[in-house]
Design a protein around this motif. Structure first.
Motif, PDB file in Angstrom:
ATOM      1  N   THR A 173       0.847  -1.193   0.000  1.00 28.75           N
ATOM      2  CA  THR A 173       0.000   0.000   0.000  1.00 28.75           C
ATOM      3  C   THR A 173       0.878   1.237   0.000  1.00 28.75           C
ATOM      4  OG1 THR A 173      -1.742  -1.166   1.208  1.00 28.75           O
ATOM      5  CG2 THR A 173      -1.860   1.229   1.161  1.00 28.75           C
ATOM      6  N   LYS A 174       0.744   2.061  -1.040  1.00 31.83           N
ATOM      7  CA  LYS A 174       1.507   3.306  -1.175  1.00 31.83           C
ATOM      8  C   LYS A 174       0.677   4.472  -0.639  1.00 31.83           C
ATOM      9  CE  LYS A 174       2.960   4.400  -5.131  1.00 31.83           C
ATOM     10  NZ  LYS A 174       3.104   4.617  -6.592  1.00 31.83           N
ATOM     11  N   PHE A 175       1.256   5.230   0.295  1.00 33.87           N
ATOM     12  CA  PHE A 175       0.589   6.425   0.814  1.00 33.87           C
ATOM     13  C   PHE A 175       1.314   7.667   0.304  1.00 33.87           C
ATOM     14  CE2 PHE A 175      -0.512   3.198   3.964  1.00 33.87           C
ATOM     15  CZ  PHE A 175      -1.860   3.429   4.164  1.00 33.87           C
ATOM     16  N   ALA A 176       0.527   8.638  -0.191  1.00 34.08           N
ATOM     17  CA  ALA A 176       1.082   9.938  -0.553  1.00 34.08           C
ATOM     18  C   ALA A 176       1.122  10.809   0.699  1.00 34.08           C
ATOM     19  CB  ALA A 176       0.236  10.590  -1.643  1.00 34.08           C
ATOM     20  N   GLU A 177       1.694  11.990   0.574  1.00 30.29           N
ATOM     21  CA  GLU A 177       1.829  12.861   1.746  1.00 30.29           C
ATOM     22  C   GLU A 177       0.476  13.291   2.291  1.00 30.29           C
ATOM     23  OE1 GLU A 177       4.654  16.624   3.120  1.00 30.29           O
ATOM     24  OE2 GLU A 177       4.644  15.918   1.053  1.00 30.29           O
ATOM     25  N   ASP A 178      -0.560  13.359   1.427  1.00 32.09           N
ATOM     26  CA  ASP A 178      -1.910  13.722   1.886  1.00 32.09           C
ATOM     27  C   ASP A 178      -2.700  12.494   2.339  1.00 32.09           C
ATOM     28  OD1 ASP A 178      -2.377  12.432  -0.492  1.00 32.09           O
ATOM     29  OD2 ASP A 178      -3.495  14.065  -1.435  1.00 32.09           O
ATOM     30  N   TRP A 179      -2.041  11.333   2.426  1.00 34.95           N
ATOM     31  CA  TRP A 179      -2.601  10.048   2.860  1.00 34.95           C
ATOM     32  C   TRP A 179      -3.583   9.428   1.865  1.00 34.95           C
ATOM     33  CZ3 TRP A 179       0.331   7.675   5.997  1.00 34.95           C
ATOM     34  CH2 TRP A 179       1.061   8.400   6.957  1.00 34.95           C
ATOM     35  N   SER A 180      -3.605   9.946   0.644  1.00 31.45           N
ATOM     36  CA  SER A 180      -4.268   9.194  -0.423  1.00 31.45           C
ATOM     37  C   SER A 180      -3.412   7.957  -0.693  1.00 31.45           C
ATOM     38  CB  SER A 180      -4.399  10.039  -1.693  1.00 31.45           C
ATOM     39  OG  SER A 180      -3.128  10.458  -2.146  1.00 31.45           O
ATOM     40  N   PHE A 181      -3.997   6.913  -1.279  1.00 33.05           N
ATOM     41  CA  PHE A 181      -3.266   5.650  -1.348  1.00 33.05           C
ATOM     42  C   PHE A 181      -3.573   4.868  -2.616  1.00 33.05           C
ATOM     43  CE2 PHE A 181      -7.355   4.698   0.520  1.00 33.05           C
ATOM     44  CZ  PHE A 181      -7.712   3.497  -0.073  1.00 33.05           C
ATOM     45  N   GLN A 182      -2.678   3.937  -2.900  1.00 24.41           N
ATOM     46  CA  GLN A 182      -2.856   2.924  -3.938  1.00 24.41           C
ATOM     47  C   GLN A 182      -2.492   1.573  -3.338  1.00 24.41           C
ATOM     48  OE1 GLN A 182      -0.207   4.589  -7.051  1.00 24.41           O
ATOM     49  NE2 GLN A 182      -1.843   4.059  -8.474  1.00 24.41           N
ATOM     50  N   VAL A 183      -3.256   0.538  -3.702  1.00 19.35           N
ATOM     51  CA  VAL A 183      -2.932  -0.824  -3.269  1.00 19.35           C
ATOM     52  C   VAL A 183      -2.403  -1.592  -4.461  1.00 19.35           C
ATOM     53  CG1 VAL A 183      -3.793  -2.969  -2.279  1.00 19.35           C
ATOM     54  CG2 VAL A 183      -4.683  -0.786  -1.452  1.00 19.35           C
ATOM     55  N   LEU A 184      -1.179  -2.122  -4.326  1.00 17.63           N
ATOM     56  CA  LEU A 184      -0.517  -2.830  -5.414  1.00 17.63           C
ATOM     57  C   LEU A 184      -0.298  -4.297  -5.043  1.00 17.63           C
ATOM     58  CD1 LEU A 184       2.229  -0.162  -6.139  1.00 17.63           C
ATOM     59  CD2 LEU A 184       0.015  -0.390  -7.291  1.00 17.63           C
ATOM     60  N   LEU A 185      -0.429  -5.165  -6.029  1.00 20.89           N
ATOM     61  CA  LEU A 185      -0.123  -6.581  -5.852  1.00 20.89           C
ATOM     62  C   LEU A 185       1.216  -6.857  -6.523  1.00 20.89           C
ATOM     63  CD1 LEU A 185      -0.936  -9.456  -4.947  1.00 20.89           C
ATOM     64  CD2 LEU A 185      -2.052  -9.729  -7.175  1.00 20.89           C
ATOM     65  N   VAL A 186       2.208  -7.221  -5.730  1.00 21.57           N
ATOM     66  CA  VAL A 186       3.539  -7.508  -6.252  1.00 21.57           C
ATOM     67  C   VAL A 186       3.720  -9.017  -6.336  1.00 21.57           C
ATOM     68  CG1 VAL A 186       6.022  -7.255  -5.894  1.00 21.57           C
ATOM     69  CG2 VAL A 186       4.473  -5.369  -5.314  1.00 21.57           C
ATOM     70  N   ASP A 187       4.051  -9.502  -7.516  1.00 26.02           N
ATOM     71  CA  ASP A 187       4.318 -10.927  -7.723  1.00 26.02           C
ATOM     72  C   ASP A 187       5.831 -11.126  -7.753  1.00 26.02           C
ATOM     73  OD1 ASP A 187       4.823 -13.507  -9.053  1.00 26.02           O
ATOM     74  OD2 ASP A 187       2.651 -13.517  -9.419  1.00 26.02           O
ATOM     75  N   LEU A 188       6.369 -11.781  -6.735  1.00 20.58           N
ATOM     76  CA  LEU A 188       7.819 -11.949  -6.625  1.00 20.58           C
ATOM     77  C   LEU A 188       8.373 -12.878  -7.694  1.00 20.58           C
ATOM     78  CD1 LEU A 188       8.130 -12.363  -2.733  1.00 20.58           C
ATOM     79  CD2 LEU A 188       8.205 -10.265  -4.084  1.00 20.58           C
ATOM     80  N   ARG A 189       7.615 -13.857  -8.087  1.00 21.28           N
ATOM     81  CA  ARG A 189       8.086 -14.829  -9.079  1.00 21.28           C
ATOM     82  C   ARG A 189       8.152 -14.205 -10.468  1.00 21.28           C
ATOM     83  NH1 ARG A 189       4.588 -19.937  -8.915  1.00 21.28           N
ATOM     84  NH2 ARG A 189       5.692 -20.182  -6.936  1.00 21.28           N
ATOM     85  N   LYS A 190       7.137 -13.416 -10.806  1.00 25.34           N
ATOM     86  CA  LYS A 190       7.078 -12.808 -12.128  1.00 25.34           C
ATOM     87  C   LYS A 190       7.709 -11.415 -12.175  1.00 25.34           C
ATOM     88  CE  LYS A 190       2.675 -15.144 -13.111  1.00 25.34           C
ATOM     89  NZ  LYS A 190       1.219 -14.937 -13.398  1.00 25.34           N
ATOM     90  N   SER A 191       8.028 -10.866 -10.993  1.00 26.36           N
ATOM     91  CA  SER A 191       8.565  -9.498 -10.890  1.00 26.36           C
ATOM     92  C   SER A 191       7.618  -8.481 -11.518  1.00 26.36           C
ATOM     93  CB  SER A 191       9.945  -9.396 -11.553  1.00 26.36           C
ATOM     94  OG  SER A 191      10.870 -10.202 -10.865  1.00 26.36           O
ATOM     95  N   THR A 192       6.325  -8.660 -11.246  1.00 24.00           N
ATOM     96  CA  THR A 192       5.311  -7.757 -11.802  1.00 24.00           C
ATOM     97  C   THR A 192       4.569  -7.037 -10.675  1.00 24.00           C
ATOM     98  OG1 THR A 192       3.655  -9.535 -11.851  1.00 24.00           O
ATOM     99  CG2 THR A 192       4.966  -9.168 -13.851  1.00 24.00           C
ATOM    100  N   THR A 193       3.998  -5.873 -11.022  1.00 25.36           N
ATOM    101  CA  THR A 193       3.210  -5.084 -10.078  1.00 25.36           C
ATOM    102  C   THR A 193       1.919  -4.664 -10.760  1.00 25.36           C
ATOM    103  OG1 THR A 193       5.211  -4.211  -9.034  1.00 25.36           O
ATOM    104  CG2 THR A 193       3.172  -3.038  -8.618  1.00 25.36           C
ATOM    105  N   SER A 194       0.781  -4.919 -10.090  1.00 29.71           N
ATOM    106  CA  SER A 194      -0.522  -4.535 -10.642  1.00 29.71           C
ATOM    107  C   SER A 194      -1.353  -3.853  -9.560  1.00 29.71           C
ATOM    108  CB  SER A 194      -1.266  -5.771 -11.176  1.00 29.71           C
ATOM    109  OG  SER A 194      -1.401  -6.753 -10.164  1.00 29.71           O
ATOM    110  N   GLU A 195      -2.143  -2.885  -9.968  1.00 29.58           N
ATOM    111  CA  GLU A 195      -2.958  -2.144  -9.009  1.00 29.58           C
ATOM    112  C   GLU A 195      -4.287  -2.853  -8.750  1.00 29.58           C
ATOM    113  OE1 GLU A 195      -4.783   2.366  -8.254  1.00 29.58           O
ATOM    114  OE2 GLU A 195      -3.549   1.937 -10.029  1.00 29.58           O
TER     115      GLU A 195
END
Length: 381
Positions: A173-195
């Motif tokens: 979960t990425k938080f910006a300075e204003d506490w807005s956020f994005q949730v990302l799924l990181v796949d370690l095997r594939k080295s991919t990131t999806s929201e």
């Protein structure tokens, strides 16, 4: 008649002296026999065998090889912990064996380490280092220090959640300075990131492809909200419980905390299996805060099926509460609870893999032998 008997008859005084001598001899023999038998006193307690506490075998405090102690990161095994040190602008991660007292450097970061999260199986380690206030570097290594993945995230703060059912996946979960956020799924095997399209930042895994979150309504603030479950594959979503304060998930268990319907000053802790069948429930006093409830720190040991938490002595306002907390263990196997210690502060905790010991403190700088009920200092500062 014998000569001795004739003497007794003729001299009564001699007979009296002789009998007195016999009584003394017999009394002495009897006393000696009593000493030999040593009849136990009725109220005397038998001595229990001397047993040494696990904590007495630990080599403590830890001797830091280099730099200053930052914090403990958690357990790698029953006798091994990870800790972080800082030296100028760099950080290091050490493995420490509690029984041998051996330190082993397993990773060195050129940037300060913010957080370390050990995977549920203890086979991988996620490291969050800070390159700048607006950038975080996430590195995943194995327990020998070999790098598995390294990614940079533009963020003010990061949150992580390993998938215990599939450890090749981590929620970030990425938080910006204003506490807005994005949730990302990181796949370690594939080295991919999806929201992921999720309305809440604080998420836990309920199953291999299911995540759960309390769906707080920002437009209508409340101290409780429904628990929702979302399938990350088919995107379906449903409500499991209509009104909760908090929850947590484990591989074999779902734990929920709700307000007691009959008494709002009491919190109800309920435990469910993966089919949402309730296994057990217990209640304890609840402390209130300005806009929500205080949930004391807790942890769960799957091997022993024991839930451990801090319990306040009474309900009331959290800010003015000063009576300390009891450390209690609730056993799901027999629906019973036991007191470990009392008079403690409500601070973070991590149970060891077998549930015999507990890392405790804001930096996990203390360790508790749960059987002996003793606290040891990990660091001498």
């Amino acid at each position: 008649m014998s000569k001795l008997n004739r003497t007794y008859c003729k001299n009564p005084m001699f007979l009296v002296l002789y009998l007195s001598f016999l009584i003394l001899i017999l009394g002495a023999c009897s006393q000696k026999e009593q000493v030999k038998l040593k009849v136990p006193v009725k109220n005397e307690k038998p001595k229990s065998p001397v047993t040494s506490a696990i904590g007495d075998k630990w080599k403590l405090p830890i001797s830091i090889p280099e730099g200053e102690f930052s914090k403990l990161a958690g357990w790698l095994s029953e006798n091994q912990v990870l800790y972080i040190t800082n030296l100028e602008q760099t950080s290091s991660i050490y493995r420490y064996n509690l029984l041998s007292g051996k330190n082993e450097l397993i990773y060195k970061s050129e940037y300060p380490i913010v957080n370390v999260v050990i995977s549920p199986s203890k086979k991988s380690i996620l490291i969050h280092a800070s390159h700048s206030p607006s950038e975080g570097i996430v590195t995943v290594i194995d327990t020998k220090g070999a790098e598995i993945l390294k990614k940079s995230f533009q963020s003010y703060e990061l949150g992580f959640e390993w998938n215990p059912f599939n450890e090749t996946q981590v929620l970030v979960t990425k938080f910006a300075e204003d506490w807005s956020f994005q949730v990302l799924l990181v796949d370690l095997r594939k080295s991919t990131t999806s929201e992921l399209d999720v309305p809440q930042p604080f998420i836990k895994w309920l199953a291999r492809n299911e995540i759960a979150f309390i769906n707080w309504d920002e437009d209508h603030p409340s101290s409780y909200a429904p628990l929702n479950v979302k399938n990350i594959v088919n995107k379906s979503e449903k409500t499991l419980f209509p009104s909760l304060i908090d929850f947590s998930t484990f591989q074999d268990l779902l734990m929920t905390i709700s307000v007691n319907e009959q008494d709002q000053s009491v919190a109800s802790y309920s435990f469910f299996d993966k089919k949402q069948k309730r296994l057990a429930v217990f209640s304890m006093p609840q402390l209130t805060r300005y806009s929500d409830w205080l949930v004391p720190f807790y942890d769960y040991n799957e091997q022993k099926r024991q839930f451990i938490t801090f319990k306040p002595l009474s309900s009331g306002d959290a800010d003015s509460y000063t009576d300390g907390f009891q450390l209690i263990i609730y056993n799901l196997k027999n629906d019973s609870s036991s007191l470990v210690m009392e008079g403690l502060d409500n601070e973070p905790m991590i149970l060891s893999p077998t549930g015999e010991a507990l890392l405790y403190g804001n930096r996990f700088e203390k360790i508790i032998d749960l059987d002996a009920k003793k606290i040891y200092e990990l660091i001498n500062e």
